[in-house]
Design a protein around this motif. Structure first.
Motif, PDB file in Angstrom:
ATOM      1  N   GLN A   1       0.485  -1.609   0.530  1.00 56.92           N
ATOM      2  CA  GLN A   1       0.181  -0.144   0.019  1.00 56.92           C
ATOM      3  C   GLN A   1       0.631   1.678  -0.302  1.00 56.92           C
ATOM      4  O   GLN A   1       1.093   2.623  -0.894  1.00 56.92           O
ATOM      5  N   TYR A   2       2.547   1.003   0.153  1.00 55.27           N
ATOM      6  CA  TYR A   2       2.912   2.010   0.601  1.00 55.27           C
ATOM      7  C   TYR A   2       4.373   2.415  -0.085  1.00 55.27           C
ATOM      8  O   TYR A   2       4.606   1.107  -0.020  1.00 55.27           O
ATOM      9  N   SER A   3       4.629   3.173  -0.154  1.00 54.31           N
ATOM     10  CA  SER A   3       6.192   3.137  -1.120  1.00 54.31           C
ATOM     11  C   SER A   3       7.287   3.306   0.009  1.00 54.31           C
ATOM     12  O   SER A   3       6.953   3.743   1.379  1.00 54.31           O
ATOM     13  N   TRP A   4       8.211   2.639   0.136  1.00 55.04           N
ATOM     14  CA  TRP A   4       9.300   3.107   0.863  1.00 55.04           C
ATOM     15  C   TRP A   4       9.905   4.275   1.218  1.00 55.04           C
ATOM     16  O   TRP A   4      10.060   4.806   2.531  1.00 55.04           O
ATOM     17  N   GLN A   5      10.140   5.347   0.025  1.00 55.41           N
ATOM     18  CA  GLN A   5       9.983   6.809   0.329  1.00 55.41           C
ATOM     19  C   GLN A   5       8.903   6.972   0.861  1.00 55.41           C
ATOM     20  O   GLN A   5       9.698   8.170   1.678  1.00 55.41           O
TER      21      GLN A   5
END
Length: 408
Positions: free
Chosen positions: A4-8
């Motif tokens: 759902q979320y990016s690493w950044q």
């Protein structure tokens, strides 16, 4: 990578300490999965460069912090939250997160293998645990023995002690000595129970912050040759320069903080004007005085040492004084700045801090787990959040009311 979320996004939120509970769980889940890619390493590199820029602007020695963070004894092994096969980037992530006060947590563990636990964990029961963090509050004991609970006291005048006016101003206790003379000296005691902290400004303008489970006894006006107070627990002082008027002019009025070590022996810290922290809890092995600004003298029995900024004096149960030249002042002051800070901290020491702040009882169901912890956790986290983070290191807890049991 289906996520759902990016690493950044997650690393930026983590390093700025604005990450939500759902986002933190997502970050930990992604880290445990070992699914690292170019976006992950790029996000960490950006944080590292930002950290190095902060070092140039603030003078913080990050290399020194990094070395201290990862220094271990010969028998200790670093057990990271992230997988060992990504040790290089784990090191960058942990260092960046720690130095940005983001709350990274890892363990230095003597055991190389962990046995699976079947006990229900705090993480599984988090929804049923509601132990709130500490907050501002204290009890003021006046000269006649009467008490004022400051948690519920409104702003304004609380009492007159001789000619000294005692006021509460938005959670800070203030003393206005007015025209008080030597005959007007009375003594008050400010006490913070477990789960409370408070700020005090003495009659001479000295600022005092009391940590949980601490106390300070002090005169309502300083008219003697010295300004003397006595503490238990932990307190941070910003001492105002003091002078006493005499017939021939004015003379310096030293500030003295009295304390007892774990064996009940009396010692003192002598200052003129400076910033320092004293940790004098009875259940700690030593009384530690850490100097941030100015100069102080720590005395016990027939010994004394002078401290320069950045140094720390430890007084043990036998009354011996040892000096540490390069104390971790950020870790020492973390409590005042709203964090728990751990740097190779053993389980019992860490749990004592948790007991004071959350007003809980700690019990060990077996041998104390041989763990050492490092990193920072915001003190406004509830107990379930803190214990859940610790469970990432294979430590298990049982919570019953206000009792936390550490399981073997």
């Amino acid at each position: 990578m289906d996520q759902q979320y990016s690493w950044q996004y997650l690393i930026e939120k983590y390093s700025s300490n604005t990450i939500s509970q759902d986002e933190l769980e997502a970050l930990l889940s992604m880290a445990r999965s070992g699914q690292f890619d170019e976006a992950f390493t790029e996000a960490l590199l950006q944080q590292w460069e930002a950290a190095k820029e902060e070092q140039r602007e603030t003078g913080i020695n990050w290399d020194e912090k990094f070395d201290a963070l990862f220094s271990t004894s010969n028998e200790a092994e670093v057990i990271p939250v992230l997988p060992k096969n990504n040790r290089k980037w784990y090191a960058v992530a942990a260092a960046v997160a720690l130095l940005l006060s983001a709350g990274v947590f890892y363990t230095l563990n003597h055991s190389k293998t962990q046995t699976a636990k079947t006990t229900e964990t705090v993480a599984q029961k988090a929804a049923t645990i509601n132990i709130a963090p500490g907050n501002n509050g204290a009890v003021l004991t006046l000269a006649d023995g009467s008490q004022v609970v400051l948690d519920s006291a409104g702003n304004g005048v609380l009492a007159m002690q001789g000619k000294t006016c005692v006021r509460n101003n938005n959670g800070t206790l203030l003393y206005d000595e007015g025209n008080a003379q030597s005959g007007d000296v009375q003594y008050n005691t400010l006490t913070t129970p477990k789960g409370k902290q408070f700020q005090l400004i003495l009659a001479d303008g000295t600022k005092v912050w009391l940590n949980a489970a601490s106390s300070i006894r002090y005169p309502t006006v300083f008219t003697q040759h010295t300004r003397q107070v006595a503490i238990t627990g932990e307190a941070y002082f910003e001492v105002a320069h003091g002078k006493r008027s005499t017939g021939a002019g004015s003379v310096a009025q030293p500030f003295i903080v009295q304390f007892n070590n774990a064996a009940g022996q009396s010692g003192q810290v002598q200052v003129l004007g400076t910033h320092f922290n004293i940790n004098a809890y009875e259940d700690e092995a030593a009384v530690k005085t850490t100097l941030l600004e100015g100069k102080v003298k720590v005395a016990m029995n027939n010994q004394s040492v002078l401290l320069d900024p950045g140094q720390q004096a430890s007084v043990n149960k036998q009354g011996s004084i040892k000096t540490l030249d390069h104390a971790d002042t950020d870790a020492v002051m973390a409590w005042k700045n709203g964090f728990f800070s751990f740097n190779g901290t053993d389980m019992e020491t860490m749990m004592r801090q948790i007991a004071r702040w959350y007003d809980v009882e700690i019990e060990y169901a077996g041998a104390v787990p041989n763990r050492k912890f490092g990193g920072e956790i915001p003190r406004n986290s509830n107990a379930a959040q803190v214990l859940k983070i610790m469970e990432e290191s294979e430590v298990r807890f049982k919570v019953s009311g206000k009792k936390i049991t550490v399981l073997p």
